[in-house]
Scaffold this motif. Sequence first.
Motif, PDB file in Angstrom:
ATOM      1  N   GLY A 176      -5.704   4.658  10.157  1.00  0.00           N
ATOM      2  CA  GLY A 176      -6.522   4.360   8.994  1.00  0.00           C
ATOM      3  C   GLY A 176      -7.884   3.793   9.330  1.00  0.00           C
ATOM      4  O   GLY A 176      -8.438   4.033  10.406  1.00  0.00           O
ATOM      5  N   LYS A 177      -8.409   2.998   8.383  1.00  0.00           N
ATOM      6  CA  LYS A 177      -9.738   2.422   8.519  1.00  0.00           C
ATOM      7  C   LYS A 177      -9.678   0.904   8.398  1.00  0.00           C
ATOM      8  O   LYS A 177      -8.894   0.366   7.616  1.00  0.00           O
ATOM      9  CB  LYS A 177     -10.666   2.965   7.436  1.00  0.00           C
ATOM     10  N   GLY A 203      -2.883  -1.096   2.423  1.00  0.00           N
ATOM     11  CA  GLY A 203      -3.853  -0.163   1.883  1.00  0.00           C
ATOM     12  C   GLY A 203      -3.782  -0.113   0.372  1.00  0.00           C
ATOM     13  O   GLY A 203      -3.186  -0.978  -0.283  1.00  0.00           O
ATOM     14  N   THR A 204      -4.380   0.929  -0.198  1.00  0.00           N
ATOM     15  CA  THR A 204      -4.440   1.087  -1.652  1.00  0.00           C
ATOM     16  C   THR A 204      -3.101   1.591  -2.171  1.00  0.00           C
ATOM     17  O   THR A 204      -2.622   2.637  -1.721  1.00  0.00           O
ATOM     18  CB  THR A 204      -5.544   2.077  -2.031  1.00  0.00           C
ATOM     19  N   GLN A 246      -9.039  -3.074   3.142  1.00  0.00           N
ATOM     20  CA  GLN A 246      -9.025  -2.821   1.710  1.00  0.00           C
ATOM     21  C   GLN A 246      -7.600  -2.596   1.202  1.00  0.00           C
ATOM     22  O   GLN A 246      -6.840  -1.834   1.787  1.00  0.00           O
ATOM     23  CB  GLN A 246      -9.882  -1.587   1.386  1.00  0.00           C
ATOM     24  N   GLY A 247      -7.259  -3.278   0.087  1.00  0.00           N
ATOM     25  CA  GLY A 247      -5.976  -3.064  -0.566  1.00  0.00           C
ATOM     26  C   GLY A 247      -4.966  -4.139  -0.252  1.00  0.00           C
ATOM     27  O   GLY A 247      -5.293  -5.224   0.214  1.00  0.00           O
ATOM     28  N   SER A 289      -4.146   9.007   2.975  1.00  0.00           N
ATOM     29  CA  SER A 289      -4.461   8.043   1.916  1.00  0.00           C
ATOM     30  C   SER A 289      -5.226   6.877   2.525  1.00  0.00           C
ATOM     31  O   SER A 289      -5.366   6.781   3.751  1.00  0.00           O
ATOM     32  CB  SER A 289      -3.174   7.556   1.233  1.00  0.00           C
ATOM     33  N   ASP A 290      -5.708   5.984   1.667  1.00  0.00           N
ATOM     34  CA  ASP A 290      -6.452   4.813   2.127  1.00  0.00           C
ATOM     35  C   ASP A 290      -5.465   3.775   2.657  1.00  0.00           C
ATOM     36  O   ASP A 290      -4.736   3.148   1.876  1.00  0.00           O
ATOM     37  CB  ASP A 290      -7.273   4.222   0.979  1.00  0.00           C
ATOM     38  N   LEU A 291      -5.453   3.602   3.961  1.00  0.00           N
ATOM     39  CA  LEU A 291      -4.497   2.689   4.578  1.00  0.00           C
ATOM     40  C   LEU A 291      -5.079   2.140   5.861  1.00  0.00           C
ATOM     41  O   LEU A 291      -6.128   2.569   6.339  1.00  0.00           O
ATOM     42  CB  LEU A 291      -3.165   3.399   4.853  1.00  0.00           C
ATOM     43  N   PHE A 292      -4.365   1.176   6.443  1.00  0.00           N
ATOM     44  CA  PHE A 292      -4.730   0.625   7.747  1.00  0.00           C
ATOM     45  C   PHE A 292      -3.483   0.099   8.440  1.00  0.00           C
ATOM     46  O   PHE A 292      -2.521  -0.337   7.801  1.00  0.00           O
ATOM     47  CB  PHE A 292      -5.757  -0.513   7.614  1.00  0.00           C
ATOM     48  N   GLU A 303     -12.533   3.661  12.469  1.00  0.00           N
ATOM     49  CA  GLU A 303     -11.582   4.637  11.943  1.00  0.00           C
ATOM     50  C   GLU A 303     -10.738   5.192  13.074  1.00  0.00           C
ATOM     51  O   GLU A 303     -11.257   5.604  14.115  1.00  0.00           O
ATOM     52  CB  GLU A 303     -12.297   5.765  11.211  1.00  0.00           C
ATOM     53  N   GLY A 313       0.851  -1.172   0.000  1.00  0.00           N
ATOM     54  CA  GLY A 313       0.000   0.000   0.000  1.00  0.00           C
ATOM     55  C   GLY A 313       0.893   1.230   0.000  1.00  0.00           C
ATOM     56  O   GLY A 313       1.900   1.279  -0.713  1.00  0.00           O
TER      57      GLY A 313
END
Length: 291
Positions: A160-161, A243-244, A195-196, A173-176, A166, A33
Amino acid sequence: MSNIDLIIEERSRDIGDFLVGRILPFRKKRMVGPFIFIDHMGPSLIGGKRYMDVDQHPHIGLSTLTYMLEGEIMHEDSIGTKQRISPGSVNWMTAGKGISHTERTPQDWRDGRTFQVHGYQIWVALPREHEFIEPSFHHIPADELPMWQADGATYKLVAGKGFGKESPVPVYSDLFMVEVIAEDEHRLEINGELQGEIGVCVVHGSVEACGETVEKGNMMVSKAENICDVTLAAGTHVFLFGGTPFPEERFIHWNFVASSKETLEQAKQAWINKEFPKVPGDDSYVPLPGA
């Protein structure tokens, strides 16, 4: 055929008083990610006359995430931050167009005692549209991070989420990043929750996935959308992160991350010329390697 793309073993390197297990980057997998760099600090016993003193050094194009499992560190930076970090809390520093900082054993711990230092230093690359933002710093106490129990395991959403929750860490950015500690044998239910791209870093214990056993000190990399069953042995401690991925490549040199090599060269020259902002009251300086 296993859907674990890679099993990455930590490679040790010596940075003076600390033995660091480098997890990312890895020659076969540069990023997971937006995560571009992960250092495992310790566990190391320090104290007496030996303390942690990381002198003033720069960053661009990334956010640093410091997460301690044992011990404490005092962070100071060029925007005036002075923040102590203790186990379970998060220090989140966004370098953007440029920041300098130091990391040291707190002064009140320099009293001859010995203690363990154990934690993770993580770099998250910034999206291209945020690479040159103003630097910032956020500290999130441990009790402000989402935590929950599931089938004999404790989960904490560090950043992240994920899992319908959350974290208050202000990511770009889209991450976890999720910490999981299993008291009993525990099956990770990841599908649809993250996700990702996904990495599984084994801090302690062991993980069974796709018919293989992965011991502590290793990282697995897979895809959230097709991950196989992952089971944590009783007493296992892991971090899930990823993540993404970004659409464009990231380049890394020393403490600098950028989407262009030209930006890296400009940052290198600026540090050599001592044009970066300084930590107030600190004249220490880590030279650019090879300069």
